[in-house]
Design a protein around this motif. Sequence first.
Motif, mmCIF file in Angstrom:
data_model
loop_
_atom_site.group_PDB
_atom_site.id
_atom_site.type_symbol
_atom_site.label_atom_id
_atom_site.label_comp_id
_atom_site.label_asym_id
_atom_site.label_seq_id
_atom_site.Cartn_x
_atom_site.Cartn_y
_atom_site.Cartn_z
ATOM 1 N N PRO A 62 1.030 -1.365 -0.261
ATOM 2 C CA PRO A 62 0.377 -0.269 0.099
ATOM 3 C C PRO A 62 1.097 1.071 0.109
ATOM 4 C CG PRO A 62 -0.672 -1.522 1.465
ATOM 5 C CD PRO A 62 0.802 -2.508 1.003
ATOM 6 N N LYS A 63 0.398 2.019 -0.270
ATOM 7 C CA LYS A 63 1.200 3.788 -0.757
ATOM 8 C C LYS A 63 1.503 4.153 0.850
ATOM 9 C CE LYS A 63 -1.468 7.176 -1.768
ATOM 10 N NZ LYS A 63 -2.085 7.531 -2.569
ATOM 11 N N THR A 64 1.034 3.976 1.785
ATOM 12 C CA THR A 64 1.991 3.805 3.264
ATOM 13 C C THR A 64 2.289 3.361 3.857
ATOM 14 O OG1 THR A 64 -0.364 3.613 4.183
ATOM 15 C CG2 THR A 64 -0.270 5.640 3.941
ATOM 16 N N ALA A 65 2.960 1.667 3.002
ATOM 17 C CA ALA A 65 3.323 1.056 3.658
ATOM 18 C C ALA A 65 5.289 1.687 4.097
ATOM 19 C CB ALA A 65 3.998 0.114 2.571
ATOM 20 N N THR A 66 5.596 1.460 5.010
ATOM 21 C CA THR A 66 6.785 1.073 5.619
ATOM 22 C C THR A 66 7.972 0.363 5.563
ATOM 23 O OG1 THR A 66 6.321 0.597 8.046
ATOM 24 C CG2 THR A 66 5.502 2.663 7.785
ATOM 25 N N PRO A 67 8.731 0.672 6.090
ATOM 26 C CA PRO A 67 10.088 -1.236 6.199
ATOM 27 C C PRO A 67 9.706 -2.173 6.958
ATOM 28 C CG PRO A 67 11.175 1.061 6.570
ATOM 29 C CD PRO A 67 9.819 1.895 6.601
ATOM 30 N N LEU A 68 8.900 -2.184 7.832
ATOM 31 C CA LEU A 68 7.945 -2.584 9.052
ATOM 32 C C LEU A 68 6.925 -3.220 8.085
ATOM 33 C CD1 LEU A 68 7.495 -1.502 12.885
ATOM 34 C CD2 LEU A 68 9.009 -3.842 11.604
ATOM 35 N N ASP A 69 6.338 -2.880 7.354
ATOM 36 C CA ASP A 69 5.255 -3.589 6.482
ATOM 37 C C ASP A 69 6.088 -4.076 5.594
ATOM 38 O OD1 ASP A 69 2.922 -2.275 8.039
ATOM 39 O OD2 ASP A 69 3.613 -0.255 6.625
ATOM 40 N N PHE A 70 7.028 -3.655 4.847
ATOM 41 C CA PHE A 70 7.637 -4.888 4.082
ATOM 42 C C PHE A 70 8.525 -5.891 4.431
ATOM 43 C CE2 PHE A 70 12.278 -5.471 2.312
ATOM 44 C CZ PHE A 70 11.811 -6.274 1.594
ATOM 45 N N ALA A 71 9.011 -5.525 6.013
ATOM 46 C CA ALA A 71 8.773 -6.862 6.241
ATOM 47 C C ALA A 71 8.191 -8.213 7.058
ATOM 48 C CB ALA A 71 10.214 -6.598 7.774
ATOM 49 N N TYR A 72 6.921 -7.332 7.480
ATOM 50 C CA TYR A 72 6.581 -8.716 7.797
ATOM 51 C C TYR A 72 5.610 -9.201 6.230
ATOM 52 C CZ TYR A 72 5.981 -8.543 12.535
ATOM 53 O OH TYR A 72 6.555 -8.190 13.531
ATOM 54 N N ARG A 73 5.724 -8.203 4.732
ATOM 55 C CA ARG A 73 5.259 -8.903 3.510
ATOM 56 C C ARG A 73 6.261 -10.255 3.258
ATOM 57 N NH1 ARG A 73 3.998 -10.383 -0.661
ATOM 58 N NH2 ARG A 73 2.988 -9.224 -2.363
ATOM 59 N N ILE A 74 7.120 -9.721 3.466
ATOM 60 C CA ILE A 74 8.244 -10.801 3.069
ATOM 61 C C ILE A 74 8.653 -11.957 3.822
ATOM 62 C CG2 ILE A 74 10.767 -11.446 3.020
ATOM 63 C CD1 ILE A 74 9.942 -8.984 0.513
#
Length: 747
Positions: free
Chosen positions: A433-445
């Motif tokens: 999503p447009k407001t994603a953070t590095p933590l969102d990225f980490a959990y996405r991986i």
Amino acid sequence: MVKVREDHPIADDGNVDIRAWVQRLPGNESRGDETRDELHRACQASSAADLSATQVAHGWGASTSSFRIGLEMAEILADLQLDQDTLVAAILYRAVREEKLSLSEVQKSFGETVAKLIKGVLRMAAISYQRGEEDERVFGRQSDEQAENIRKMLVAMVDDVRVALIKLAERTCAIRAVKTATAARRRQVAREVADVYAPLAHRLGIGHIKWELEDLSFRYLEPIDYKRIASLLDERRLAREEYINTVLQQLRHELVVADIQGEVTGRAKHIYSIWRKMQRKGISFSQVYDIRAVRILVPTVRDCYTALGIVHSLWRNIPHEFDDYVASPKENGYRSLHTAVIGPENKVLEIQIRTFAMHEEAELGVCAHWRYKGTDREASENSYEQKIAWLRQVLEWHDELGGDSQHFKEDLRTVDQDRIYVFTPEGHVVDLPKTATPLDFAYRIHTDIGHRCRGAKVNNRIVPLNYHLNTADQVEILTGKREAPSRDWLSPALGYVNTARARAKVQHWFKLQARDQNIAEGQALLDREFKRLALLDLDFEALAKKLNMNSLDDLYAAVGASDIGVGQVLSAAQRLLDAANPKEPVIPFKAKSARTKKGSDVFIEGVGNLLTQIASCCNPVPGDAITGYITVGRGVSIHRQDCSNILQLQADEPERIIKVSWGETPQSSYSVDLIIEAYDRTGLLRDVTAMLDSEHINISALQTLSDKRKNTVDMLLTAEIRSINELSRILTRLNQLPNIASARRKH
């Protein structure tokens, strides 16, 4: 098909004859002298940069100059009737990319639009830079999802359709030039073109570029199949096109005889398309009936069937190869007659017959050609499809306007994107999503990476974990040895996680912890929060019941396990205190009444109760940008910001000008005294006030006391707060500022 590059005209000195090249450029007859001069100047700048800088081949081959590449790109784009700025940007792009020419020089000499176009193409080039040697890991051996994400990322990066067209021209030049490169380099470029740029050209409806990109990339990726199909065709493309032209002449004659005002077009099917159809349907070459295809456009449905009768009277139709999508349209609304016949010289022909309206619907409507024919999955993100539709629309409008660059520029506009596309360190693309953070990225991986996350790098630079990612960022997560999520990650005020997936993973981790540990964590969290909010006399047992908990320990355990957020507990505490003291505000604040003129939609910021009146000189209405002027004895006069009188008053009496806004009566606020203890540093007070300003918090009083010996500072400030949850958020953000030891409400 993009025409094969012709040799550039050469002057007596052995260099490219720039003036002759400009005169020979497609569409030259429609260009004015000013445009020709601008193109000539761009060529001179690119040529001079090429000669003065060290040659950087970038895989093109040492004999290929950025100047020659620019000319070839401009020729491709001139065939598409692009405007002057686009052609100039194409001529200069490779020189800028190879750092022979700077963007600032381009902007100074050729204007902001050209510089912006080149900058946009450079952003798209991030794809090539990020992959490097990982090309085969990202494309080909992975699922099609990666290639689709790459294409979406490219579209998200493009705010101007001309950027995509320049990039397509550049990749067309690249795939042409690699015939003399190493086999590994040919495969690398071909894989990128096949997976990203050919589908992008397909979706934009630029068929002749798509066909060339597909054929050339297929030639390098599957050389054996390419040669086999080429030999089976047993004729060169030129011969096939001559055959089609013969068929077209015969059909046009028959339509004239039948008094049908139709349009007949055709093309010879390219090699990659033949191979793909054989693979998709599991058929042999002899069963591919549309190697040579013809399309007939007619005014009415009656004419469609008349034309079909003409075709079948001329040539014998092939059994089971007739489809009537006019009487029975496809599910997506596509309508047309399809038939295959044995044409002249006993060669198979596929013929499509439709009305002009059907053709327009198929090209521009919900059943656009790229959607009904393409093999891409239906995209889940509407904004991506919306932007693709926008890009296609602009191309169609540009074509209808006959290349009018002024109208073309007006048609360019951005479609808001609700997704971003970022790189992993290995070059894979992840959508968020447009407001994603590095933590969102980490959990996405991976969940484990999220739990062990301790920091993040974006484009090789350390960033906070609540940093907002942007399309084309490369993100690297720094991890620890053990799982240790922080409860701060769940605080909405701090903005660490903004995706439901990441939040759910963090909450689940805390739920799995021991109940005793959760009770201790929850109690410590609430005690700390209520202490800094000065809510020391709260009935905690009653609060637990208010939240439908059987005991206080259950409340602590729920907070510790993140089943209940601190914000929910504070809201319940506010309701509990309001019920106990209906005549007094919560945590007894001193209420500040809203300042508004009776019967008016104007409220005044930063002053007491003043009368307001609408200035008769400009009569502003709601929606206008307005400014206030403090009069003598008549309150505040409200003017439009562009009113000549207020502009004069701003110059003469700036101290009487105040900020005003349209709006409903603002929510009641309460004066709260806050104590901040910090280690002194330069800019501390500025950071505190800037943070409060970003939260739209008004500061009515401020005192500071510095201790030079201990290098500390105590601040006492009075802020206007609207709710207990807002107070909690403000204190949390203050505590996050560097050098702040503690921030709390004064008891």
